[in-house]
Design an enzyme around this catalytic site. Structure first.
Site, PDB file in Angstrom:
ATOM      1  N   ASN A 123      -4.718   6.131  -1.252  1.00  0.00           N
ATOM      2  CA  ASN A 123      -4.113   6.453   0.045  1.00  0.00           C
ATOM      3  C   ASN A 123      -3.527   7.851   0.074  1.00  0.00           C
ATOM      4  O   ASN A 123      -3.259   8.395   1.136  1.00  0.00           O
ATOM      5  CB  ASN A 123      -3.057   5.417   0.423  1.00  0.00           C
ATOM      6  CG  ASN A 123      -3.708   4.201   1.074  1.00  0.00           C
ATOM      7  OD1 ASN A 123      -4.795   4.306   1.641  1.00  0.00           O
ATOM      8  ND2 ASN A 123      -3.076   3.060   0.966  1.00  0.00           N
ATOM      9  N   SER A 146       0.826  -1.218   0.000  1.00  0.00           N
ATOM     10  CA  SER A 146       0.000   0.000   0.000  1.00  0.00           C
ATOM     11  C   SER A 146       0.847   1.249   0.000  1.00  0.00           C
ATOM     12  O   SER A 146       0.318   2.333  -0.211  1.00  0.00           O
ATOM     13  CB  SER A 146      -0.913   0.097   1.217  1.00  0.00           C
ATOM     14  OG  SER A 146      -0.977  -1.035   1.959  1.00  0.00           O
TER      15      SER A 146
END
Ligand code: NAI
Length: 513
Positions: free
Chosen positions: A197, A126
């Protein structure tokens, strides 16, 4: 190597790391018809995950989501293996191991020697740079990001992340494969936080700033974000769900990867929660008390105000037009005065107070600018025609009876009213303005197309509208004005306007696709 087409169903997929994400990815690939080899460095982890997945398939069959035959065959396609060497036949390896660049690079180095020359090596990271993970590999072109969201079987979005050396055909093959697996893929470049993100940071950051300023309590801010902003969850309840350790680490990693750009600076409040071990639901306490039997705190909602019999709308109500319609439908007489000396973008005069949409200044500042003591600012709503709640801020000099009339008018129109402190940009407006700004910057920097950014935010984090489309609905010029006012209010570089947003504001252009 890859030809840009989806992997054929006969292609074997290997998943390394059988934790939360790896198991979910194995489930998705097996349901799509691939044989899946599942490896985990921890003895027994892959076997346990395979057993749990077989049980999951049985549950899905018992609920009628798949046939019993499909459940059996999907379970049979998942094969726990006990050495990385057993992945030799894989055409695609997806790693979902610990988030550590050194460990992931070592794994890719091993895999490079094991799998065939045409196999793709994908990372579910991520936060780590795909470019850096591929550096030093013999064939860096076959390394790409394949970033699923948690829980992988349920969340539709998959970010296909290209590092500097990634072969475009590899990215295209992953894109087509994710689509064939029933997912919604988007292309992105390897930049801190990729699309979601990064672009989601302001959702948490602005709420944390409002909490730090004591503008309101968490339950009220959450309720405003849900019932006016249209978000499925408020920022505090979502951070409690994600876990403050995880959410803080993502914020910190994006901030550090951006060389400490103040726009991404983490919140001291959240650091304190992490330090205390108040990690959210998983530890029983975060912003909220999650102990068994603990009552959820109620948002603050104002008691009944005295609605005026009529209001005067000065200028064009603009975004507040549906609010005015609700007032009229509730029986309040609406008089229209297109000339509007007091508020440049229109306002509602209750006879005692002015109701206007926040423009990023405080109500007190707008009272000072107009000379009107009684100013009540309304927060942005996703859709004023259907919103259940609105937040307001009241100027410091406002008389109590004047504020009461404005509250009564909004209540008469059917809104539950939450008064927050006189914070610049209120709650939804400042959050949306910063989300739009971040998305505009991401688009300008070519991290993804505007359409991909909007899709990613809807499918990866369930936003009710893509941020760029939202910016167009509110108007680029208005968003830019809110940011300029926030920047002036705080004197911080954090609120600087994205050049792409500024350009759309100046030229009247669109932000979204
Ligand atoms: P997890 O801790 O649940 O699972 C990781 C698994 O990898 C563990 O079972 C561990 O034994 C195994 N492992 C560690 N080092 C290994 C190695 N060298 N070789 C083989 N197996 C190894 O972690 P989770 O949450 O599944 O995350 C995995 C990856 O997915 C990380 O890169 C994370 O950043 C990423 N990710 C996580 C999301 C989440 O919400 N948890 C969302 C999207 C991506």
């Amino acid at each position: 190597m890859a030809n840009g087409q989806a992997l054929p169903r006969e292609a074997v997929v290997a998943v390394i790391g059988a934790g939360a994400m790896g198991a979910g990815i194995a489930q998705v690939a097996a349901q799509a018809g691939h044989r899946v080899l599942l490896f985990d460095a921890r003895t027994g982890a892959a076997d346990d995950a395979a057993r749990r997945l077989a049980a999951t398939f049985d549950t899905l069959a018992s609920k009628g989501r798949m046939s019993a035959e499909d459940a059996r065959s999907a379970a049979a396609r998942i094969e726990p293996v006990h050495t990385p060497g057993a992945c030799v036949s894989a055409k695609l390896v997806v790693e979902a191991i610990v988030e550590d660049a050194g460990v992931k690079r070592e794994l890719f180095g091993d895999l490079e020697r094991i799998v065939a020359a045409d196999a793709i090596l994908a990372s579910n990271t991520s936060s780590l740079s795909i470019t850096a993970l591929a550096a030093g590999m013999k064939v860096p072109g076959r390394v790409a990001g394949l970033h699923f969201f948690n829980p992988a079987p349920l969340m539709p979005l998959v970010e296909i992340v290209r590092g500097l050396a990634t072969d475009p055909a590899v990215a295209d093959t992953l894109f087509a494969t994710a689509a064939a697996w029933g997912k919604t893929p988007v292309h992105a470049t390897s930049t801190p936080g990729f699309i979601v993100n990064r672009c989601a940071r302001p959702f948490y950051a602005e709420a944390l700033r409002l909490a730090a300023e004591r503008a309101s309590d968490c339950a009220t801010i959450d309720a405003v974000m849900r019932e006016a902003g249209g978000f499925r969850m408020g920022p505090f309840e979502l951070m409690d769900l994600i876990g403050h350790d995880v959410n803080f680490a993502v914020t910190q990693s994006v901030w550090e990867a951006m060389f400490n750009d103040p726009r991404y600076a983490p919140s001291p409040i959240q650091r304190e929660l992490v330090a205390a071990g108040f990690l959210g639901r998983k530890s029983g306490r975060g912003f909220y008390d999650h102990a068994a039997g603990a009552a959820a705190p109620a948002p603050q909602s104002l008691g009944a105000g005295q609605a005026p019999a009529h209001v005067s709308v000065h200028g064009e109500p603009g975004l507040l037009a549906p609010l005015v319609d609700r007032l009229a439908a509730a029986g309040v007489a609406v008089r229209r005065h297109p000339a509007h000396p007091m508020f440049p973008d229109g306002a509602i005069d209750t006879g005692a107070a002015w109701i206007a949409l926040t423009d990023g200044r405080t109500a007190t500042a707008r009272s000072g600018a107009t000379g009107a003591p009684n100013v009540v600012l309304v927060d942005l709503a996703l859709d004023y025609a259907t919103a259940k709640r609105v937040a307001i801020a009241v100027s410091d000099r406002c008389e109590a009876s004047a504020a009461d009339g404005a509250v009564g008018a909004l209540q008469k129109a059917g809104y539950t009213v939450s008064r927050v402190d006189d914070a610049a940009g209120l709650v939804v407006m400042r959050t949306v303005a910063m989300l739009v700004n971040e998305a505009a910057d991401a688009a300008m920097q070519g991290i993804a197309t505007p359409a991909a950014i909007d899709l990613a935010m809807q499918k990866g984090v369930n936003y009710p509208r893509g941020p760029l489309a939202w910016g167009d609905a509110v108007g680029a010029a208005r968003i830019a004005a809110v940011l300029a006012n926030l920047a002036a209010h705080y004197g911080e570089d954090r609120y600087r306007t994205s050049p792409r947003l500024a350009r759309a504001a100046q030229a009247g252009g669109r932000l979204g696709a």
